[in-house]
Design an enzyme around this catalytic site. Structure first.
Site, PDB file in Angstrom:
ATOM      1  N   ASP A 161       0.855  -1.181   0.000  1.00 33.60           N
ATOM      2  CA  ASP A 161       0.000   0.000   0.000  1.00 33.60           C
ATOM      3  C   ASP A 161       0.893   1.233   0.000  1.00 33.60           C
ATOM      4  O   ASP A 161       2.010   1.204   0.547  1.00 33.60           O
ATOM      5  CB  ASP A 161      -0.907   0.018   1.236  1.00 33.60           C
ATOM      6  N   HIS A 190      -5.007   4.738   6.905  1.00 38.72           N
ATOM      7  CA  HIS A 190      -4.298   5.566   5.920  1.00 38.72           C
ATOM      8  C   HIS A 190      -2.812   5.677   6.242  1.00 38.72           C
ATOM      9  O   HIS A 190      -2.181   6.678   5.905  1.00 38.72           O
ATOM     10  CB  HIS A 190      -4.942   6.950   5.797  1.00 38.72           C
ATOM     11  N   ASP A 223      -2.394  -0.528   6.532  1.00 36.70           N
ATOM     12  CA  ASP A 223      -3.347  -0.853   5.474  1.00 36.70           C
ATOM     13  C   ASP A 223      -2.925  -2.112   4.724  1.00 36.70           C
ATOM     14  O   ASP A 223      -3.773  -2.922   4.318  1.00 36.70           O
ATOM     15  CB  ASP A 223      -3.467   0.322   4.501  1.00 36.70           C
ATOM     16  N   GLU A 275       0.998   5.639   0.521  1.00 35.56           N
ATOM     17  CA  GLU A 275       0.379   6.922   0.837  1.00 35.56           C
ATOM     18  C   GLU A 275       1.031   7.960  -0.067  1.00 35.56           C
ATOM     19  O   GLU A 275       2.238   7.885  -0.347  1.00 35.56           O
ATOM     20  CB  GLU A 275       0.576   7.294   2.305  1.00 35.56           C
TER      21      GLU A 275
END
Length: 574
Positions: A25, A165, A170, A27
């Site tokens: 994942d 987040h 995540d 960000e």
């Protein structure tokens, strides 16, 4: 980091239990891989249900992180100031993932950033096989089990890790979701990666059996209605090519479980041929709103909207209502939920000291003031400290903020958010962000609607696929007539005839006086599309100079790290 890898690309039929997955994942500072940058990478390597290793690092994006993104993720400029740049991180991540199958929730988003980083720093794009847990969830879960396919929703069902987040958290939640979905896929005889890919793509027996329902469907734009044995509508849709669209429901391309279920029940497909694609879109909205087919999710209840009303009384207040009346009150909306309306009302109350009590007041009303007066957030007209004229100044400011100028509210709450973020009070800042977003977005939406709905008649044209012109008559934001003028025809008589046969529209009260909000927004999208020309306009079509539209882009950027995923994560609604 653990370095063992398992090749899977060239070994068809390897059991899923023997495949090494890297679940990852990212960000980011925004949605576009061309314009925004990665701020964090988190990845978990698993095989046979066992965690083999983890990879996690913050990344210096090379530019300031937008404040709203910091509120969303908790990642601040101070946290990444000493972090490595992506060119230093990327080789380690690619080595960690070498020879594995990549997994992500809405993989296209995360892979887009990885590919952009590879291209920018001279690495070949990843050639890994990819599993998207959003696609798997759509195939394997019903809406009764999960109302949507957001990671936060699936994690509540399948994981003890709560997505927040932050990339590694995540990714860990996605690991649990992946394992649960693979276990469920096993009950369908799916045991290898190739079987998994085929399972996602394969049409059901019911889809194959019902293909004949598309045989008589015409081409061209229009609306289609799937009906059951009793003639009741199951599902309403629209297309620029009816034949191709209806046929697609009986192919492997249609993977939505609920729609596949609908196809199994359907006994016929009724079609309504339309002159133009815009007419088809409007007719679809009207049919869904009137017949409320159970397999349509969006647009079924256009009447279930909420409005924020600045009441018409000596000392007005902000009230949430379901109906617009023909009065002198001010309205802001529509909102799709009471919560959204309450958020916008709170944003206005944070800036403008309107009374928040609910009883009706007159200049003669006298009772003790509440705590808001002592906090300086209300002038206490209930105790006579403020006359109707003095209070009216705040009312005028509120109406101005609701209808014309959103900047005072925006500036005040943005300043408050910055103070909260500096104090690391992120939850409070996030709450303010959501309130501000609800207010600004709805204000911008209403101003766009009102700009069109005040016009008694507008005639507009756009080039048609046949070489002629699609022409529409719009009255008070409602589509009144549609037609296609043939190539080479004289426009004057054609437009005159179209106007003469158009629906008579009598406007009602409020910002959307003659049509549903979605219909007017549909017309606005068409009017703003390339190639559209205005033929006739009664009055003027304009937006407020200081309107909320100029601030909405800043709000939208604040959510770009998460919201662009939502339409794809949530199951298609129509």
């Amino acid at each position: 980091m653990e370095n063992s890898v398992q090749g899977t690309l060239d070994e068809l039929g390897v059991p899923l239990s023997q495949i090494t997955f890297v679940v990852f994942d990212l960000e980011t500072t925004g949605v576009s891989s061309d314009e925004h940058a990665i701020t964090e990478i988190g990845a978990v390597k698993v095989r046979g249900g066992e965690v083999l290793g983890e990879f996690s690092t913050l990344v210096d994006p090379g530019s300031p992180i937008p404040p709203f993104i910091s509120v969303l993720t908790g990642i601040t400029d101070g946290m990444v100031v000493a972090a490595p740049r992506i060119e230093a991180v990327l080789p380690s991540f690619l080595e960690f993932a070498r020879g594995t199958t990549l997994v992500a929730h809405n993989a296209g988003f995360d892979l887009g950033f990885v590919k952009a980083a590879c291209a920018a720093h001279g690495y070949p794009p990843p050639r890994h096989p990819v599993v998207d847990t959003v696609v798997l969830a759509r195939k394997l879960l019903t809406r009764d089990e999960a109302p949507n396919c957001k990671l936060s929703t699936l994690a509540k069902i399948f994981s003890k890790t709560e997505p927040c987040h932050r990339a590694l958290a995540d990714a860990r939640a996605t690991v649990d979701v992946l394992h649960a979905l693979l276990e469920r896929a096993g009950s369908f005889g799916v045991h290898t990666l190739e079987e998994l890919k085929g399972f996602v793509r394969a049409p059901t027996p019911e889809q194959r059996r019902k293909r004949h329902l598309a045989d008589a469907v015409p081409g061209g734009p229009g609306v289609y209605v799937f009906e059951d044995s009793g003639g009741d509508p199951l599902y309403v849709g629209k297309s620029t090519n009816l034949r191709n669209r209806v046929r697609s429901y009986f192919t492997a391309g249609e993977t939505r479980p609920r729609i596949r279920e609908m196809v199994g029940i359907a006994e016929r497909v009724r079609t309504i041929v339309c002159a133009t694609p815009l007419e088809a879109e409007v007719r679809e909205l009207r049919l869904i709103g009137s017949s409320k087919p159970r397999y349509n999710r969006r647009s079924r209840f256009p009447e279930k909207m909420f409005w924020l009303k600045l009441t018409d009384e000596p000392f007005p207040r902000l009230s949430i209502v379901r109906e617009i009346k023909d009065d002198k009150a001010g309205y802001l909306g529509p909102f799709t939920s009471v919560r959204a309306a309450e958020d916008a009302r709170t944003a206005l109350h944070e800036t403008i000291p309107l009374r928040q009590c609910t009883e009706r007041m007159t200049p003669r009303t006298r009772h003790s003031a509440c705590a808001l007066a002592e906090l300086g957030r209300c002038g206490a007209p209930c105790e006579g400290r403020q006359s109707a004229e003095e209070y009216g100044l705040h009312v005028a400011s509120a109406r101005q903020a609701m209808e014309l100028d959103a900047s005072p509210v925006f500036s005040a709450i943005e300043l408050r958010m910055e103070r909260l973020s500096l104090d690391q009070r992120y939850e409070e800042a996030a709450a303010d962000r959501d309130r501000l977003a609800s207010y600004v977005r709805t204000s911008a939406r209403m101003q766009r609607l009102r700009a069109l709905t005040v016009i008694p008649q507008m005639v507009a044209a756009a080039p048609s696929a046949s070489g002629g012109w699609d022409i529409h008559v719009i009255r008070y934001g409602r589509l009144a007539s549609a037609g296609v003028m043939p190539k080479g025809a004289h426009p004057g008589p054609f437009v005159d005839a179209l106007v003469a046969t158009a629906e008579t529209v009598a406007p009602g009260p409020g910002p959307v006086p003659a049509a549903g909000t979605e219909e007017t927004e549909c017309i606005l999208r068409w009017l703003e599309s390339p190639g559209v020309r205005l033929v006739q306009v009664e009055g003027s079509w304009s937006l407020p100079t200081l309107g909320a539209g100029r601030l909405q882009a800043r709000i939208d950027r604040a959510y770009q790290a998460v919201e662009p995923r939502r339409p794809r994560e949530g199951r298609p609604q129509r």
